[in-house]
Write an enzyme that holds these catalytic residues in place. Structure first.
Site, PDB file in Angstrom:
ATOM      1  N   PHE A 159      -6.879 -31.412 -81.828  1.00 22.25           N
ATOM      2  CA  PHE A 159      -8.083 -31.890 -82.494  1.00 22.25           C
ATOM      3  C   PHE A 159      -8.994 -32.681 -81.563  1.00 22.25           C
ATOM      4  O   PHE A 159     -10.074 -33.103 -81.969  1.00 22.25           O
ATOM      5  CB  PHE A 159      -7.716 -32.719 -83.727  1.00 22.25           C
ATOM      6  N   ARG A 218      -1.214 -32.866 -81.000  1.00 21.24           N
ATOM      7  CA  ARG A 218      -0.904 -32.734 -79.571  1.00 21.24           C
ATOM      8  C   ARG A 218      -2.149 -32.415 -78.740  1.00 21.24           C
ATOM      9  O   ARG A 218      -2.111 -31.630 -77.801  1.00 21.24           O
ATOM     10  CB  ARG A 218       0.176 -31.677 -79.343  1.00 21.24           C
ATOM     11  N   GLY A 219      -3.271 -33.015 -79.136  1.00 23.07           N
ATOM     12  CA  GLY A 219      -4.521 -32.818 -78.414  1.00 23.07           C
ATOM     13  C   GLY A 219      -5.390 -31.707 -78.953  1.00 23.07           C
ATOM     14  O   GLY A 219      -6.537 -31.553 -78.521  1.00 23.07           O
ATOM     15  N   TYR A 252      11.357 -40.282 -72.194  1.00 25.95           N
ATOM     16  CA  TYR A 252      10.037 -40.133 -71.601  1.00 25.95           C
ATOM     17  C   TYR A 252      10.135 -40.447 -70.110  1.00 25.95           C
ATOM     18  O   TYR A 252      10.277 -41.590 -69.706  1.00 25.95           O
ATOM     19  CB  TYR A 252       9.017 -41.049 -72.276  1.00 25.95           C
TER      20      TYR A 252
END
Length: 329
Positions: free
Chosen positions: A211, A208-209, A57
């Protein structure tokens, strides 16, 4: 007012974490460091103690950020998970390394970036099919014995690999993608984990966003947001997938919650051995995620979600093609 964040046992080796965690994998350009540290401290104050990161990350920058956020006595209040194994190949694609020398090298580097003496939960981010899992776990077992890590985890591993790894040293948690539109793990991997007493950590529980924002999420994704290239977010698949969001939204409206809270609550209702780790960069979105803990779904409501949340109702693969030495891709 948000529900109290309960504690759960993750796996059967003694690790306890908050029932909901927080992923530090965020999309798009980096956010201001002080804003992210403030968000992390807000999460801890709210009751979230389980934080998930990885050396990829950034790469590396997120571990450094967490190291700064956990200064001043904060480290003793949290459970920290990080991962190793993802490296860039010469052609720019991701590949995985699981050889003992790299396992040790990666662990030492993460400890330094995080500025800590021991990692609570250390995952192999992806399984390197070129190295027998017994060899990789054997080195991780040595790191446990040396006190550099406390518990061992696997991410995106097959059921057979989990069994082989667990025979070498107990696996505390398996991290996998599990949400209303990612359910392939329910056939073999989830039952295997439960048979062996392994905790389940669900990443991307909000799709991954998807919803959170629905199909409009694809409209303003910057070029450095890798979701822009995921098959499920392509126009031809999103046209089909948007009906899933619409139905979730309808139920959420009747329930008096947001679609993301409903989707996250669905993951929570899969069992007390499951810890979802939604990621966010904004306090208001974090607070919304915490609100999912107050959403209680009845058996009838869970049954209502089932027909359009099945594995074959979603169009598009989870990822783009990866290099061949990653298990499962």
């Amino acid at each position: 007012m948000a529900a109290k964040v309960e504690r759960i046992k993750l796996g059967s080796q003694g690790l306890e974490v908050s029932a909901q965690g927080m992923s530090e994998a965020c999309y798009g350009p980096p956010k201001p460091e002080q804003d992210m540290i403030a968000l992390i401290h807000h999460a801890i104050h709210t009751g979230i103690t389980f934080f998930d990161t990885s050396d990829v990350y950034g790469p590396f920058t997120n571990e450094i950020l967490l190291g700064k956020a956990f200064k001043g006595g904060v480290r003793e209040k949290v459970e920290l998970a990080t991962k190793f194994g993802g490296v860039r190949s010469v052609d720019g694609k991701w590949e995985c390394r699981g050889d003992p020398a790299y396992v040790r090298e990666a662990c030492e580097a993460s400890l330094k970036r995080l500025d800590i003496d021991s990692i609570d939960l250390y995952y192999q981010h992806r399984v390197d099919t070129r190295v027998p899992i017994e060899v990789t776990i054997g080195e991780l077992k040595k790191l446990v014995e040396e006190g550099k890590i406390k518990y061992i985890g696997l991410s995106e591993a097959s059921a057979s690999t989990i069994r082989r790894a667990h025979a070498v040293h107990p696996i505390t948690a398996v991290q996998l993608e599990w949400s209303l539109w990612s359910r392939d793990v329910e056939e073999e991997i989830i039952p295997t984990c439960r048979e062996l007493g392994i905790g389940i950590v669900a990443y991307s529980p909000l799709g991954r966003g998807f919803f959170s924002s629905g199909p409009k999420i694809v409209e303003n994704l910057p070029n450095d947001d890798f979701r822009k290239y995921l098959p499920r977010f392509q126009t031809e698949n999103m046209e089909h997938n948007k009906t899933i969001f619409e139905r979730v939204n309808d139920i959420a409206t009747k329930k008096g919650c947001t679609p993301s809270q409903l989707a996250l609550a669905w993951v929570h209702h899969q069992g007390k051995d499951v810890c979802p780790i939604p990621g966010t960069t904004k306090i208001e979105n974090f607070n919304e995620n915490i609100g999912a803990l107050s959403v209680k779904l009845t058996p009838d409501e869970m049954a209502e979600l089932e027909p359009f949340a099945s594995e074959d109702s979603v169009k598009g693969d989870r990822y783009m093609p990866w290099n061949s030495n990653l298990e499962g891709f």
